[in-house]
Design an enzyme around this catalytic site. Structure first.
Site, PDB file in Angstrom:
ATOM      1  N   GLU A  26       0.928  21.036 -40.533  1.00 15.28           N
ATOM      2  CA  GLU A  26       1.889  21.475 -39.514  1.00 15.28           C
ATOM      3  C   GLU A  26       1.174  22.198 -38.386  1.00 15.28           C
ATOM      4  O   GLU A  26       0.040  22.666 -38.534  1.00 15.28           O
ATOM      5  CB  GLU A  26       2.926  22.405 -40.136  1.00 15.28           C
ATOM      6  CG  GLU A  26       2.320  23.678 -40.709  1.00 15.28           C
ATOM      7  CD  GLU A  26       3.352  24.755 -40.988  1.00 15.28           C
ATOM      8  OE1 GLU A  26       3.998  25.189 -40.027  1.00 15.28           O
ATOM      9  OE2 GLU A  26       3.502  25.137 -42.162  1.00 15.28           O
ATOM     10  N   LYS A  87       9.165  25.808 -31.000  1.00 16.60           N
ATOM     11  CA  LYS A  87       9.139  25.597 -32.439  1.00 16.60           C
ATOM     12  C   LYS A  87      10.113  24.473 -32.751  1.00 16.60           C
ATOM     13  O   LYS A  87      11.314  24.606 -32.536  1.00 16.60           O
ATOM     14  CB  LYS A  87       9.542  26.888 -33.155  1.00 16.60           C
ATOM     15  CG  LYS A  87       9.399  26.841 -34.667  1.00 16.60           C
ATOM     16  CD  LYS A  87       9.729  28.211 -35.260  1.00 16.60           C
ATOM     17  CE  LYS A  87       9.590  28.220 -36.771  1.00 16.60           C
ATOM     18  NZ  LYS A  87       9.914  29.548 -37.345  1.00 16.60           N
ATOM     19  N   ASP A 143      14.114  22.873 -43.869  1.00 17.04           N
ATOM     20  CA  ASP A 143      13.094  22.312 -44.762  1.00 17.04           C
ATOM     21  C   ASP A 143      13.726  21.721 -46.018  1.00 17.04           C
ATOM     22  O   ASP A 143      13.310  20.658 -46.497  1.00 17.04           O
ATOM     23  CB  ASP A 143      12.099  23.394 -45.197  1.00 17.04           C
ATOM     24  CG  ASP A 143      11.286  23.961 -44.050  1.00 17.04           C
ATOM     25  OD1 ASP A 143      11.400  23.446 -42.928  1.00 17.04           O
ATOM     26  OD2 ASP A 143      10.541  24.931 -44.301  1.00 17.04           O
ATOM     27  N   LYS A 160       8.291  32.044 -48.891  1.00 18.02           N
ATOM     28  CA  LYS A 160       7.958  33.404 -48.486  1.00 18.02           C
ATOM     29  C   LYS A 160       8.902  34.391 -49.167  1.00 18.02           C
ATOM     30  O   LYS A 160      10.103  34.156 -49.257  1.00 18.02           O
ATOM     31  CB  LYS A 160       8.023  33.530 -46.973  1.00 18.02           C
ATOM     32  CG  LYS A 160       6.989  32.674 -46.257  1.00 18.02           C
ATOM     33  CD  LYS A 160       7.102  32.803 -44.754  1.00 18.02           C
ATOM     34  CE  LYS A 160       6.033  31.958 -44.071  1.00 18.02           C
ATOM     35  NZ  LYS A 160       6.234  30.518 -44.235  1.00 18.02           N
TER      36      LYS A 160
END
EC number: 4.2.1.70
Length: 310
Positions: A26, A87, A143, A160
């Site tokens: 990425e 982004k 995602d 995370k």
């Protein structure tokens, strides 16, 4: 007429044509995940790690509206150093292309583009997931939904710890995304080796992951992704006490400053970097380099089998 086709870098195009192993990478980590000037240096180290393990790196991003699979060094430098890089998740790709934007692809967008290009293995740091308070905000990373319909193996260090890890695992189960621990039955929490949740399956080698990919392709039943959770060794994780203290402080500041949506993750990561005096950044780099190495070895093992996962 504008050309909105995906462009393959020369090295990536050659590797795919010759059925050599390729690993998708990425670009969000380059533009948004790491501070300058470390971001460009680390991006190059990630690509070199993939090469050292026998595969070809394919960093994905958008340059002036052109979606590129396998950025060259000048393009990588541009995304790492210019301001205003967008982004890009999957939903943003067409709009960004039509408006000529520079963009860094998220896990979702990188997965989708890589799979469309014929790349079956992707290395990232941590997966996006269900955010805390999602029951009220409905804030869940794209995602998860993308992996439910994209045939790609994603090597990551779990999700995370700033997210709701338990809820994320529940969503992955509901969406039918297989999760295997690499030499572990515990789900990692990015900075932390163990996020506190068991896994049903584990694999012990890159070859075993390649076997899983081959079985999935052979069955022809499920089009979705495979999540390979690769934890840091305990002696390389962020100190758990420091982690917990920093996370509590970061969540309080998040609420105070009214940060929401896509801004949440970079905000909290910046807080971790500042509050831990760079220790979290060092852990972040170790994570992505370890994942790049494992992904490359999986791609090599799959290529040896002659499977499309490479």
């Amino acid at each position: 007429m504008n050309n909105f086709h995906v462009r393959l870098g020369t090295e990536v195009a050659d590797a795919l044509r010759e059925h050599r192993p390729v690993v998708a990478l990425e670009s969000t980590i380059v533009s948004h995940g790491l501070p300058r000037p470390d971001n460009l240096r680390v991006a190059r180290e990630i690509e070199q790690t993939v090469r050292d393990a026998g595969a070809v790196p394919a960093t994905i991003g958008m340059v002036s509206g052109q979606l590129v699979v396998g950025l060259d060094d000048a393009e990588l430098t541009r995304l790492a150093t210019v301001d205003g890089v967008s982004k890009l998740s999957v939903r943003d790709l067409a709009v960004a292309a039509a408006t000529g934007a520079d963009g860094a692809t998220t896990v979702a967008a990188t997965s989708a583009v890589a799979a469309a290009a014929g790349i079956g293995v992707f290395a990232t740091g941590g997966l996006g997931g269900v955010h805390r308070e999602a029951a009220h905000t409905f804030d869940e990373s794209a995602d998860l939904g993308t992996l439910a319909r994209t045939p790609i193996a994603v090597v990551c260090a779990g999700v995370k710890s700033i997210l709701d890890v338990g809820a994320t695992l529940e969503r992955l189960e509901t969406l039918g995304v297989a999760v295997v621990g690499y030499r572990t039955r515990r789900f990692p929490g990015f900075y932390l080796t163990d996020a506190g949740f068991d896994l049903d399956w584990s694999v012990d080698s890159p070859e075993q992951v390649a076997d899983v990919l081959a079985a999935r392709a052979g069955h022809g039943v499920h089009p979705g992704g495979l999540l390979v959770a690769n934890p840091l060794p305990i002696d390389e994780q962020l100190d758990p006490a420091l982690h917990d203290r920093t996370l509590t402080e970061g969540l309080a500041r998040l609420e105070r400053d009214g940060v929401t949506g896509k801004a949440v993750t970079p905000y909290l990561l910046a807080h971790f970097h500042s509050a831990t005096a760079g220790a979290s950044l060092a852990v972040n780099v170790r994570i992505i380099l370890r994942n790049a190495d494992l992904a490359a070895r999986i791609a090599v093992a799959a290529a040896r089998r002659g499977d499309s996962a490479a």
